[in-house]
Design a protein around this motif. Structure first.
Motif, PDB file in Angstrom:
ATOM      1  N   ALA A  67       0.621 -17.202 -36.058  1.00 35.33           N
ATOM      2  CA  ALA A  67       1.521 -18.405 -36.427  1.00 35.33           C
ATOM      3  C   ALA A  67       1.494 -19.432 -35.063  1.00 35.33           C
ATOM      4  CB  ALA A  67       2.871 -18.070 -36.771  1.00 35.33           C
ATOM      5  N   ALA A  68       1.346 -20.588 -35.327  1.00 36.65           N
ATOM      6  CA  ALA A  68       1.325 -21.408 -34.218  1.00 36.65           C
ATOM      7  C   ALA A  68       1.930 -22.817 -34.604  1.00 36.65           C
ATOM      8  CB  ALA A  68      -0.294 -21.834 -33.547  1.00 36.65           C
ATOM      9  N   GLY A  69       2.641 -23.530 -33.760  1.00 38.81           N
ATOM     10  CA  GLY A  69       3.322 -24.793 -34.340  1.00 38.81           C
ATOM     11  C   GLY A  69       4.518 -25.205 -33.463  1.00 38.81           C
ATOM     12  N   PHE A  70       5.359 -25.904 -34.347  1.00 35.73           N
ATOM     13  CA  PHE A  70       6.505 -26.443 -33.767  1.00 35.73           C
ATOM     14  C   PHE A  70       7.747 -26.505 -34.569  1.00 35.73           C
ATOM     15  CE2 PHE A  70       2.642 -28.918 -32.643  1.00 35.73           C
ATOM     16  CZ  PHE A  70       2.816 -28.982 -31.298  1.00 35.73           C
ATOM     17  N   PRO A  71       8.901 -26.592 -34.429  1.00 32.48           N
ATOM     18  CA  PRO A  71      10.165 -26.710 -35.098  1.00 32.48           C
ATOM     19  C   PRO A  71       9.877 -27.968 -35.733  1.00 32.48           C
ATOM     20  CG  PRO A  71      10.717 -26.491 -32.757  1.00 32.48           C
ATOM     21  CD  PRO A  71       9.341 -26.692 -32.781  1.00 32.48           C
ATOM     22  N   ALA A 174       8.353 -26.447 -42.791  1.00 38.65           N
ATOM     23  CA  ALA A 174       8.818 -27.492 -43.771  1.00 38.65           C
ATOM     24  C   ALA A 174       8.274 -26.966 -45.162  1.00 38.65           C
ATOM     25  CB  ALA A 174       8.612 -28.907 -43.566  1.00 38.65           C
ATOM     26  N   LEU A 175       7.558 -27.847 -46.024  1.00 39.20           N
ATOM     27  CA  LEU A 175       7.098 -27.416 -47.086  1.00 39.20           C
ATOM     28  C   LEU A 175       5.516 -27.632 -47.100  1.00 39.20           C
ATOM     29  CD1 LEU A 175       7.982 -27.034 -50.080  1.00 39.20           C
ATOM     30  CD2 LEU A 175       7.726 -29.387 -50.540  1.00 39.20           C
ATOM     31  N   PRO A 176       4.672 -26.462 -46.487  1.00 37.65           N
ATOM     32  CA  PRO A 176       3.424 -26.534 -45.818  1.00 37.65           C
ATOM     33  C   PRO A 176       2.680 -26.356 -47.310  1.00 37.65           C
ATOM     34  CG  PRO A 176       4.290 -24.408 -45.609  1.00 37.65           C
ATOM     35  CD  PRO A 176       5.264 -25.174 -46.165  1.00 37.65           C
ATOM     36  N   ALA A 177       1.435 -26.814 -47.294  1.00 39.93           N
ATOM     37  CA  ALA A 177       0.211 -26.170 -48.184  1.00 39.93           C
ATOM     38  C   ALA A 177      -0.259 -24.906 -47.978  1.00 39.93           C
ATOM     39  CB  ALA A 177      -0.740 -27.426 -48.230  1.00 39.93           C
ATOM     40  N   ARG A 178      -0.648 -24.263 -49.231  1.00 33.81           N
ATOM     41  CA  ARG A 178      -1.035 -23.043 -49.084  1.00 33.81           C
ATOM     42  C   ARG A 178      -2.401 -22.785 -49.966  1.00 33.81           C
ATOM     43  NH1 ARG A 178       1.243 -18.320 -49.931  1.00 33.81           N
ATOM     44  NH2 ARG A 178       0.939 -17.590 -47.987  1.00 33.81           N
ATOM     45  N   ILE A 179      -3.449 -22.021 -49.205  1.00 28.47           N
ATOM     46  CA  ILE A 179      -4.531 -21.775 -50.084  1.00 28.47           C
ATOM     47  C   ILE A 179      -4.849 -20.352 -49.731  1.00 28.47           C
ATOM     48  CG2 ILE A 179      -5.591 -24.017 -50.260  1.00 28.47           C
ATOM     49  CD1 ILE A 179      -7.228 -23.057 -47.972  1.00 28.47           C
ATOM     50  N   GLY A 180      -5.475 -19.747 -50.549  1.00 25.53           N
ATOM     51  CA  GLY A 180      -5.767 -18.248 -50.521  1.00 25.53           C
ATOM     52  C   GLY A 180      -7.217 -17.962 -51.406  1.00 25.53           C
ATOM     53  N   GLY A 181      -7.949 -16.677 -50.969  1.00 27.39           N
ATOM     54  CA  GLY A 181      -9.061 -16.342 -51.934  1.00 27.39           C
ATOM     55  C   GLY A 181      -9.496 -14.828 -51.258  1.00 27.39           C
ATOM     56  N   GLY A 182      -9.938 -14.067 -52.294  1.00 24.60           N
ATOM     57  CA  GLY A 182     -10.438 -12.848 -52.048  1.00 24.60           C
ATOM     58  C   GLY A 182     -11.213 -12.315 -53.113  1.00 24.60           C
ATOM     59  N   SER A 208       3.440 -29.048 -38.833  1.00 25.06           N
ATOM     60  CA  SER A 208       4.270 -28.209 -37.618  1.00 25.06           C
ATOM     61  C   SER A 208       3.884 -26.905 -37.629  1.00 25.06           C
ATOM     62  CB  SER A 208       5.800 -28.377 -38.011  1.00 25.06           C
ATOM     63  OG  SER A 208       5.983 -28.220 -39.187  1.00 25.06           O
ATOM     64  N   VAL A 209       2.818 -26.461 -38.399  1.00 26.49           N
ATOM     65  CA  VAL A 209       2.437 -25.072 -38.367  1.00 26.49           C
ATOM     66  C   VAL A 209       0.958 -24.770 -38.706  1.00 26.49           C
ATOM     67  CG1 VAL A 209       2.885 -24.683 -40.793  1.00 26.49           C
ATOM     68  CG2 VAL A 209       3.226 -22.757 -39.339  1.00 26.49           C
ATOM     69  N   ARG A 210       0.633 -23.774 -38.207  1.00 27.76           N
ATOM     70  CA  ARG A 210      -0.727 -23.233 -38.899  1.00 27.76           C
ATOM     71  C   ARG A 210      -0.741 -21.619 -38.856  1.00 27.76           C
ATOM     72  NH1 ARG A 210      -1.172 -27.872 -39.408  1.00 27.76           N
ATOM     73  NH2 ARG A 210      -2.836 -29.356 -38.710  1.00 27.76           N
ATOM     74  N   GLN A 211      -0.810 -21.144 -40.020  1.00 23.32           N
ATOM     75  CA  GLN A 211      -0.560 -19.634 -40.236  1.00 23.32           C
ATOM     76  C   GLN A 211      -1.599 -18.963 -40.926  1.00 23.32           C
ATOM     77  OE1 GLN A 211       3.401 -18.831 -40.158  1.00 23.32           O
ATOM     78  NE2 GLN A 211       3.294 -16.700 -41.097  1.00 23.32           N
ATOM     79  N   PRO A 212      -2.600 -18.561 -40.450  1.00 22.46           N
ATOM     80  CA  PRO A 212      -3.567 -17.558 -41.359  1.00 22.46           C
ATOM     81  C   PRO A 212      -2.930 -16.306 -41.811  1.00 22.46           C
ATOM     82  CG  PRO A 212      -4.318 -17.629 -39.102  1.00 22.46           C
ATOM     83  CD  PRO A 212      -3.106 -18.452 -39.133  1.00 22.46           C
ATOM     84  N   GLY A 213      -3.513 -15.466 -42.667  1.00 19.96           N
ATOM     85  CA  GLY A 213      -3.032 -14.168 -42.817  1.00 19.96           C
ATOM     86  C   GLY A 213      -4.259 -13.417 -43.577  1.00 19.96           C
ATOM     87  N   PHE A 214      -4.363 -12.142 -43.320  1.00 22.79           N
ATOM     88  CA  PHE A 214      -5.500 -11.382 -43.728  1.00 22.79           C
ATOM     89  C   PHE A 214      -4.848 -10.186 -44.508  1.00 22.79           C
ATOM     90  CE2 PHE A 214      -7.171 -13.953 -40.323  1.00 22.79           C
ATOM     91  CZ  PHE A 214      -8.363 -14.531 -41.061  1.00 22.79           C
ATOM     92  N   TYR A 215      -5.316  -9.647 -45.478  1.00 26.24           N
ATOM     93  CA  TYR A 215      -4.771  -8.511 -46.292  1.00 26.24           C
ATOM     94  C   TYR A 215      -5.926  -7.586 -46.727  1.00 26.24           C
ATOM     95  CZ  TYR A 215      -1.384 -12.422 -47.191  1.00 26.24           C
ATOM     96  OH  TYR A 215      -0.383 -13.219 -47.254  1.00 26.24           O
ATOM     97  N   LEU A 216      -5.277  -6.291 -46.482  1.00 26.09           N
ATOM     98  CA  LEU A 216      -6.206  -5.278 -47.048  1.00 26.09           C
ATOM     99  C   LEU A 216      -5.244  -4.340 -47.879  1.00 26.09           C
ATOM    100  CD1 LEU A 216      -8.825  -3.925 -47.442  1.00 26.09           C
ATOM    101  CD2 LEU A 216      -8.329  -2.452 -45.388  1.00 26.09           C
ATOM    102  N   GLY A 217      -5.409  -4.327 -49.122  1.00 19.49           N
ATOM    103  CA  GLY A 217      -4.797  -3.141 -49.847  1.00 19.49           C
ATOM    104  C   GLY A 217      -4.892  -2.793 -51.222  1.00 19.49           C
ATOM    105  N   TRP A 218      -4.095  -2.649 -52.404  1.00 21.05           N
ATOM    106  CA  TRP A 218      -4.425  -2.222 -53.591  1.00 21.05           C
ATOM    107  C   TRP A 218      -3.786  -3.119 -54.656  1.00 21.05           C
ATOM    108  CZ3 TRP A 218      -7.389   1.689 -54.611  1.00 21.05           C
ATOM    109  CH2 TRP A 218      -7.253   2.413 -55.898  1.00 21.05           C
ATOM    110  N   ARG A 219      -4.443  -3.461 -55.651  1.00 17.94           N
ATOM    111  CA  ARG A 219      -4.225  -4.395 -56.604  1.00 17.94           C
ATOM    112  C   ARG A 219      -4.011  -3.462 -58.179  1.00 17.94           C
ATOM    113  NH1 ARG A 219      -7.175  -6.762 -60.542  1.00 17.94           N
ATOM    114  NH2 ARG A 219      -6.829  -8.891 -61.188  1.00 17.94           N
ATOM    115  N   THR A 220      -2.854  -4.021 -58.789  1.00 21.72           N
ATOM    116  CA  THR A 220      -2.898  -3.309 -60.037  1.00 21.72           C
ATOM    117  C   THR A 220      -2.788  -4.442 -61.099  1.00 21.72           C
ATOM    118  OG1 THR A 220      -1.908  -1.313 -59.380  1.00 21.72           O
ATOM    119  CG2 THR A 220      -1.426  -1.764 -61.509  1.00 21.72           C
TER     120      THR A 220
END
Length: 226
Positions: A67-71, A174-182, A208-220
């Motif tokens: 995560a990177a950003g400001f209050p 605050a109220l950021p935008a979010r996108i995802g794919g996998g 005020s934020v830049r936050q990427p995330g990467f996941y590896l797991g199990w789906r049901t």
């Protein structure tokens, strides 16, 4: 008394028009046997063989991100002394969703989830509500490929980071935008439940934020049909 040629031609026009419409009218009539006209192969209904009805599921596992950003303060956004960058953190995350299987190769619905990370001396969280789409692009190729899926998500939510010492909120999206794919595989089947490995990435951003995330797991996933 002789009839004007122009009048004779005018009188014949309705007759000619009626004769020209006879083939079209005959084609529009249903078959004598009472059978409905056959539908084109593109629009012909196809019974579900793999997915149908209500669809719901959960996916989760290990998460990496930063995560990177400001209050969320206009007097602090953009000023270097208020900027925080956590570095790579580790934690967990996942999503739950519910929707409908519109076809064997397409599922649409709504999802909720995100991730929590611990990086150095900071704790970060990002998550929220997203529209959820799953496509199985290789469904028609062969049986072994029909359970390989691709997922796309888009929505909004929250993202914030706090310092472990003192608990001050150093990043607030605050109220950021979010996108995802996998991508995922759900070839393990038990009754109407399908499961398998899941690889996913999302990105959360605002002024005020830049936050990427990467996941590896199990789906049901659960499908009520076919």
């Amino acid at each position: 008394m002789a009839t004007c040629p122009h009048l004779r031609r005018a009188a014949a026009l309705p007759v000619l028009l009626g004769l020209s419409l006879l083939p079209a009218a005959a084609a529009a009539q249903p078959a004598a046997s009472g059978e409905a006209p056959a539908e084109g192969p593109l629009f012909a209904p196809r019974p579900a063989v793999r997915r149908g009805g209500l669809a719901a599921g959960i996916a989760g596992g290990l998460a990496l991100g930063s995560a990177a950003g400001f209050p969320n303060d206009v007097q602090k956004i953009g000023f270097e002394r208020h900027y925080t960058e956590t570095g790579v953190g580790i934690g967990g995350g996942g999503y739950v969703w519910i929707g409908g299987a519109l076809a064997d190769w397409l599922t649409f619905g709504a999802a909720f989830g995100g991730h929590g990370l611990s990086a150095a001396d900071h704790t970060s969280l990002a998550g929220g509500f997203m529209l959820h789409t799953e496509v199985f692009p290789l469904f028609s190729l062969a049986d072994r490929w029909r359970d390989v899926g691709v997922t796309f998500d888009a929505g909004t939510g929250v993202a914030y980071t706090t310092a472990d010492t003192g608990g001050a909120e150093v990043i607030d999206g605050a109220l950021p935008a979010r996108i995802g794919g996998g991508v995922f595989y759900e070839g393990i089947r038990l009754w109407k439940v399908a499961m398998g490995p899941w690889l996913y990435a999302d990105y959360t951003w605002s002024t005020s934020v830049r936050q990427p995330g990467f996941y590896l797991g199990w789906r049901t996933a659960l499908y009520t049909g076919p």
